[in-house]
Write an enzyme that holds these catalytic residues in place. Structure first.
Site, PDB file in Angstrom:
ATOM      1  N   TYR A 244       0.815  -1.225   0.000  1.00  0.00           N
ATOM      2  CA  TYR A 244       0.000   0.000   0.000  1.00  0.00           C
ATOM      3  C   TYR A 244       0.846   1.271   0.000  1.00  0.00           C
ATOM      4  CZ  TYR A 244      -4.127  -2.705  -0.072  1.00  0.00           C
ATOM      5  OH  TYR A 244      -5.102  -3.565  -0.505  1.00  0.00           O
TER       6      TYR A 244
ATOM      7  N   ARG B 292       1.689   1.870  -3.523  1.00  0.00           N
ATOM      8  CA  ARG B 292       0.534   2.381  -4.286  1.00  0.00           C
ATOM      9  C   ARG B 292       0.206   3.806  -3.875  1.00  0.00           C
ATOM     10  NH1 ARG B 292      -3.994  -1.664  -3.877  1.00  0.00           N
ATOM     11  NH2 ARG B 292      -5.061  -0.217  -5.283  1.00  0.00           N
TER      12      ARG B 292
ATOM     13  N   GLN C 138     -14.736   1.678  -7.839  1.00  0.00           N
ATOM     14  CA  GLN C 138     -14.034   0.590  -7.136  1.00  0.00           C
ATOM     15  C   GLN C 138     -12.605   1.035  -6.809  1.00  0.00           C
ATOM     16  OE1 GLN C 138     -14.991  -3.489  -9.120  1.00  0.00           O
ATOM     17  NE2 GLN C 138     -15.300  -1.914 -10.700  1.00  0.00           N
TER      18      GLN C 138
ATOM     19  N   HIS D  50     -14.678   0.859  -2.301  1.00  0.00           N
ATOM     20  CA  HIS D  50     -13.646   0.005  -1.705  1.00  0.00           C
ATOM     21  C   HIS D  50     -12.702   0.779  -0.802  1.00  0.00           C
ATOM     22  CE1 HIS D  50     -14.250  -2.926  -5.320  1.00  0.00           C
ATOM     23  NE2 HIS D  50     -15.188  -3.027  -4.428  1.00  0.00           N
TER      24      HIS D  50
ATOM     25  N   CYS E 268      -8.911  -0.881  17.538  1.00  0.00           N
ATOM     26  CA  CYS E 268      -9.935  -0.101  18.273  1.00  0.00           C
ATOM     27  C   CYS E 268     -10.816   0.642  17.270  1.00  0.00           C
ATOM     28  CB  CYS E 268      -9.252   0.873  19.239  1.00  0.00           C
ATOM     29  SG  CYS E 268      -8.429   2.280  18.445  1.00  0.00           S
TER      30      CYS E 268
ATOM     31  N   GLU F 158     -10.998  -3.902 -23.267  1.00  0.00           N
ATOM     32  CA  GLU F 158     -11.215  -5.237 -23.856  1.00  0.00           C
ATOM     33  C   GLU F 158     -12.539  -5.788 -23.341  1.00  0.00           C
ATOM     34  OE1 GLU F 158      -7.509  -6.452 -22.339  1.00  0.00           O
ATOM     35  OE2 GLU F 158      -8.293  -7.164 -20.433  1.00  0.00           O
TER      36      GLU F 158
HETATM   37  C1  BV8 Z   1     -17.732  -9.100  -0.310  1.00  0.00           C
HETATM   38  C2  BV8 Z   1      -9.478  -2.745  -2.621  1.00  0.00           C
HETATM   39  C3  BV8 Z   1     -19.097 -10.243   1.267  1.00  0.00           C
HETATM   40  C4  BV8 Z   1      -8.171  -3.420  -2.575  1.00  0.00           C
HETATM   41  C5  BV8 Z   1     -10.779  -4.258  -3.918  1.00  0.00           C
HETATM   42  C6  BV8 Z   1     -19.590 -13.594  -5.694  1.00  0.00           C
HETATM   43  C7  BV8 Z   1     -19.023 -14.388  -6.672  1.00  0.00           C
HETATM   44  C8  BV8 Z   1     -17.644 -14.628  -6.687  1.00  0.00           C
HETATM   45  C9  BV8 Z   1     -16.816 -14.051  -5.708  1.00  0.00           C
HETATM   46  C10 BV8 Z   1     -17.393 -13.280  -4.756  1.00  0.00           C
HETATM   47  C11 BV8 Z   1     -18.769 -13.039  -4.745  1.00  0.00           C
HETATM   48  N1  BV8 Z   1     -19.039 -12.231  -3.675  1.00  0.00           N
HETATM   49  C12 BV8 Z   1     -17.885 -11.963  -3.037  1.00  0.00           C
HETATM   50  C13 BV8 Z   1     -16.866 -12.597  -3.664  1.00  0.00           C
HETATM   51  C14 BV8 Z   1     -15.467 -12.550  -3.260  1.00  0.00           C
HETATM   52  C15 BV8 Z   1     -14.769 -11.294  -3.767  1.00  0.00           C
HETATM   53  C16 BV8 Z   1     -14.669 -11.289  -5.277  1.00  0.00           C
HETATM   54  O1  BV8 Z   1     -15.462 -10.652  -5.942  1.00  0.00           O
HETATM   55  N2  BV8 Z   1     -13.657 -11.974  -5.759  1.00  0.00           N
HETATM   56  C17 BV8 Z   1     -13.382 -11.990  -7.174  1.00  0.00           C
HETATM   57  C18 BV8 Z   1     -11.872 -11.834  -7.403  1.00  0.00           C
HETATM   58  C19 BV8 Z   1     -13.907 -13.299  -7.735  1.00  0.00           C
HETATM   59  N3  BV8 Z   1     -15.449 -10.100  -3.331  1.00  0.00           N
HETATM   60  C20 BV8 Z   1     -15.205  -9.640  -2.102  1.00  0.00           C
HETATM   61  O2  BV8 Z   1     -14.477 -10.207  -1.313  1.00  0.00           O
HETATM   62  C21 BV8 Z   1     -15.896  -8.358  -1.717  1.00  0.00           C
HETATM   63  N4  BV8 Z   1     -16.519  -8.539  -0.434  1.00  0.00           N
HETATM   64  O3  BV8 Z   1     -18.387  -9.454  -1.241  1.00  0.00           O
HETATM   65  O4  BV8 Z   1     -18.145  -9.240   1.016  1.00  0.00           O
HETATM   66  C22 BV8 Z   1     -18.277 -11.476   1.527  1.00  0.00           C
HETATM   67  C23 BV8 Z   1     -17.609 -11.570   2.726  1.00  0.00           C
HETATM   68  C24 BV8 Z   1     -16.874 -12.726   2.990  1.00  0.00           C
HETATM   69  C25 BV8 Z   1     -16.795 -13.750   2.031  1.00  0.00           C
HETATM   70  C26 BV8 Z   1     -17.447 -13.617   0.802  1.00  0.00           C
HETATM   71  C27 BV8 Z   1     -18.201 -12.465   0.557  1.00  0.00           C
HETATM   72  C28 BV8 Z   1     -14.875  -7.223  -1.561  1.00  0.00           C
HETATM   73  C29 BV8 Z   1     -14.369  -6.812  -2.918  1.00  0.00           C
HETATM   74  C30 BV8 Z   1     -13.471  -5.580  -2.757  1.00  0.00           C
HETATM   75  C31 BV8 Z   1     -12.021  -6.020  -2.815  1.00  0.00           C
HETATM   76  N5  BV8 Z   1     -11.178  -4.847  -2.835  1.00  0.00           N
HETATM   77  N6  BV8 Z   1     -10.090  -3.136  -3.861  1.00  0.00           N
HETATM   78  C32 BV8 Z   1      -7.178  -2.542  -3.267  1.00  0.00           C
HETATM   79  O5  BV8 Z   1      -7.548  -1.759  -4.164  1.00  0.00           O
HETATM   80  O6  BV8 Z   1      -6.004  -2.689  -2.908  1.00  0.00           O
HETATM   81  S1  BV8 Z   1     -11.187  -4.852  -5.412  1.00  0.00           S
HETATM   82  C33 BV8 Z   1     -10.030  -4.430  -6.582  1.00  0.00           C
HETATM   83  O7  BV8 Z   1     -10.480  -5.039  -7.787  1.00  0.00           O
HETATM   84  C34 BV8 Z   1      -9.932  -2.965  -6.942  1.00  0.00           C
HETATM   85  O8  BV8 Z   1     -10.854  -2.138  -6.253  1.00  0.00           O
HETATM   86  C35 BV8 Z   1     -10.302  -2.967  -8.424  1.00  0.00           C
HETATM   87  O9  BV8 Z   1     -10.815  -1.781  -8.861  1.00  0.00           O
HETATM   88  C36 BV8 Z   1     -11.284  -4.040  -8.374  1.00  0.00           C
HETATM   89  C37 BV8 Z   1     -11.928  -4.609  -9.552  1.00  0.00           C
HETATM   90  O10 BV8 Z   1     -11.062  -4.719 -10.544  1.00  0.00           O
HETATM   91  P1  BV8 Z   1     -11.237  -3.663 -11.743  1.00  0.00           P
HETATM   92  O11 BV8 Z   1     -11.396  -2.308 -11.171  1.00  0.00           O
HETATM   93  O12 BV8 Z   1     -12.289  -4.152 -12.656  1.00  0.00           O
HETATM   94  O13 BV8 Z   1      -9.804  -3.727 -12.344  1.00  0.00           O
HETATM   95  P2  BV8 Z   1      -9.231  -4.836 -13.304  1.00  0.00           P
HETATM   96  O14 BV8 Z   1      -7.761  -4.674 -13.352  1.00  0.00           O
HETATM   97  O15 BV8 Z   1      -9.835  -6.159 -12.950  1.00  0.00           O
HETATM   98  O16 BV8 Z   1      -9.856  -4.430 -14.740  1.00  0.00           O
HETATM   99  C38 BV8 Z   1      -9.474  -3.224 -15.349  1.00  0.00           C
HETATM  100  C39 BV8 Z   1     -10.186  -3.195 -16.688  1.00  0.00           C
HETATM  101  O17 BV8 Z   1      -9.889  -1.968 -17.295  1.00  0.00           O
HETATM  102  C40 BV8 Z   1      -9.713  -4.285 -17.619  1.00  0.00           C
HETATM  103  O18 BV8 Z   1     -10.847  -4.967 -18.133  1.00  0.00           O
HETATM  104  C41 BV8 Z   1      -8.983  -3.550 -18.740  1.00  0.00           C
HETATM  105  O19 BV8 Z   1      -9.241  -4.101 -20.010  1.00  0.00           O
HETATM  106  C42 BV8 Z   1      -9.602  -2.183 -18.659  1.00  0.00           C
HETATM  107  N7  BV8 Z   1      -8.725  -1.085 -19.062  1.00  0.00           N
HETATM  108  C43 BV8 Z   1      -7.375  -0.972 -18.914  1.00  0.00           C
HETATM  109  N8  BV8 Z   1      -6.968   0.219 -19.393  1.00  0.00           N
HETATM  110  C44 BV8 Z   1      -8.077   0.876 -19.830  1.00  0.00           C
HETATM  111  C45 BV8 Z   1      -9.194   0.054 -19.623  1.00  0.00           C
HETATM  112  N9  BV8 Z   1     -10.446   0.411 -19.971  1.00  0.00           N
HETATM  113  C46 BV8 Z   1     -10.607   1.636 -20.520  1.00  0.00           C
HETATM  114  N10 BV8 Z   1      -9.579   2.489 -20.742  1.00  0.00           N
HETATM  115  C47 BV8 Z   1      -8.313   2.150 -20.420  1.00  0.00           C
HETATM  116  N11 BV8 Z   1      -7.305   3.012 -20.659  1.00  0.00           N
HETATM  117 ZN    ZN Z   2      -6.291   1.586  18.085  1.00  0.00          ZN
END
Ligand code: BV8
Ligand code: ZN
Length: 245
Positions: free
Chosen positions: A64, A67, A99, A117, A128, A218
């Site tokens: 972090y 970042r 996000q 997020h 705490c 994409e």
């Molecule tokens: C939760 C903070 C309840 C961290 C982030 C249901 C089904 C399956 C899985 C789950 C589900 N429900 C929950 C889950 C688990 C999990 C999840 O979704 N896992 C995934 C990987 C399968 N979700 C969670 O855990 C969430 N919590 O649901 O709580 C719970 C509790 C306990 C147990 C289960 C459920 C919490 C999710 C939040 C996680 N934290 N961020 C940090 O940032 O350090 S998420 C992280 O991924 C970032 O925030 C990021 O933004 C986000 C999503 O990714 P994207 O933003 O889409 O980025 P990515 O790189 O993937 O894609 C970028 C896109 O941009 C690409 O497609 C690319 O082509 C495009 N691009 C690139 N350049 C350009 C462009 N487009 C246009 N122009 C450009 N120039």
């Molecule tokens: Zn504390």
């Protein structure tokens, strides 16, 4: 690449926007799944998780801190600016849920903004319930709370942690209210549609009769959920699509 005609946002239509890491790519910030989703050979989902933090808080703070330094040096791009401009034009018919944790939407002037997020530039205590506080420091070793001695952590929603229910409620209420008033467009930009519950927003919008539009470099995993797809860079497409060029 030909640029799209502006969205039809007349006759009281509202605009709900969801952004992901892709909208910050042109500001020089790497996306999650671009570089194979690894950081120091660790899958990001492992580093950005409570388990990862418990296992190695110093490694998570290195992640972090790196970042924070990157985002602190980044500037909003034309995509962020276009979203701030359309907000000025639409007022309460606009809501942006991101996000991203990089602060670039706020830096571009977005105010009707939900950081689903959390934020890179806030820290909270894992020991705490002191309120999260603004913090842009980079840490080598994990910092400790001066009130309880507990481990401080980034104020970010990690994988496996629940989002703030109030945030999800605001998004749902905005979409329901907009659907009942003059209808709305749901626009997603720069997201792979792979992280839940954010990835579920497009289906919720479609079920409320919204026109669903995607801007992405994409085709994402949930392309089938969208009525309209503009492939390309958000920094070029959003100003044309929002008519704020
Ligand atoms: C939760 C903070 C309840 C961290 C982030 C249901 C089904 C399956 C899985 C789950 C589900 N429900 C929950 C889950 C688990 C999990 C999840 O979704 N896992 C995934 C990987 C399968 N979700 C969670 O855990 C969430 N919590 O649901 O709580 C719970 C509790 C306990 C147990 C289960 C459920 C919490 C999710 C939040 C996680 N934290 N961020 C940090 O940032 O350090 S998420 C992280 O991924 C970032 O925030 C990021 O933004 C986000 C999503 O990714 P994207 O933003 O889409 O980025 P990515 O790189 O993937 O894609 C970028 C896109 O941009 C690409 O497609 C690319 O082509 C495009 N691009 C690139 N350049 C350009 C462009 N487009 C246009 N122009 C450009 N120039
Ligand atoms: Zn504390």
């Amino acid at each position: 690449m030909s640029l799209p005609e502006p969205l039809d946002l007349g006759a009281g239509r509202a605009l709900m926007v969801l952004t992901g890491a892709g909208v910050s790519a042109e500001s020089g910030l790497s996306t999650f799944r671009g570089g194979g989703g690894l950081w120091e050979d660790h899958p990001v989902e492992q580093v950005a998780s409570p388990e990862g933090f418990a296992r190695d808080p110093a490694l998570v703070w290195r992640f972090y801190s790196e970042r924070r330094r990157g985002a602190a040096g980044a500037r909003p791009n034309a995509g962020h600016i276009a979203l701030a401009r359309i907000e000025e034009r639409l007022g309460d018919r606009f809501l942006l849920a991101t996000q991203n944790v990089d602060g670039l939407h706020a830096a571009a002037g977005s105010r009707r903004l939900l950081e689903m997020h959390g934020s890179l530039f806030r820290t909270r205590c894992s020991g705490c319930d002191r309120p999260p506080f603004a913090d842009c420091a980079a840490y080598d070793g994990p910092p400790l709370c001066d009130l309880c001695g507990g481990l401080l952590r980034p104020d970010i929603v990690w994988f496996g942690e629940s989002l703030d229910p109030a945030c999800l409620d605001l998004i749902e209420r905005f979409m329901i209210r907009s659907a009942a008033a003059g209808g709305f467009v749901f626009l997603a930009a720069g997201t792979s549609g792979s992280v839940w519950p954010a990835a579920g927003c497009v289906e919720a919008a479609g079920s409320l009769g919204a026109r669903t539009v995607l801007v992405n470099a994409e085709p994402p995993v949930n392309l089938h959920s969208f009525d309209e797809f503009h492939q390309g860079a958000s920094g070029s497409i959003l100003p044309a699509l929002l008519g704020t060029g």
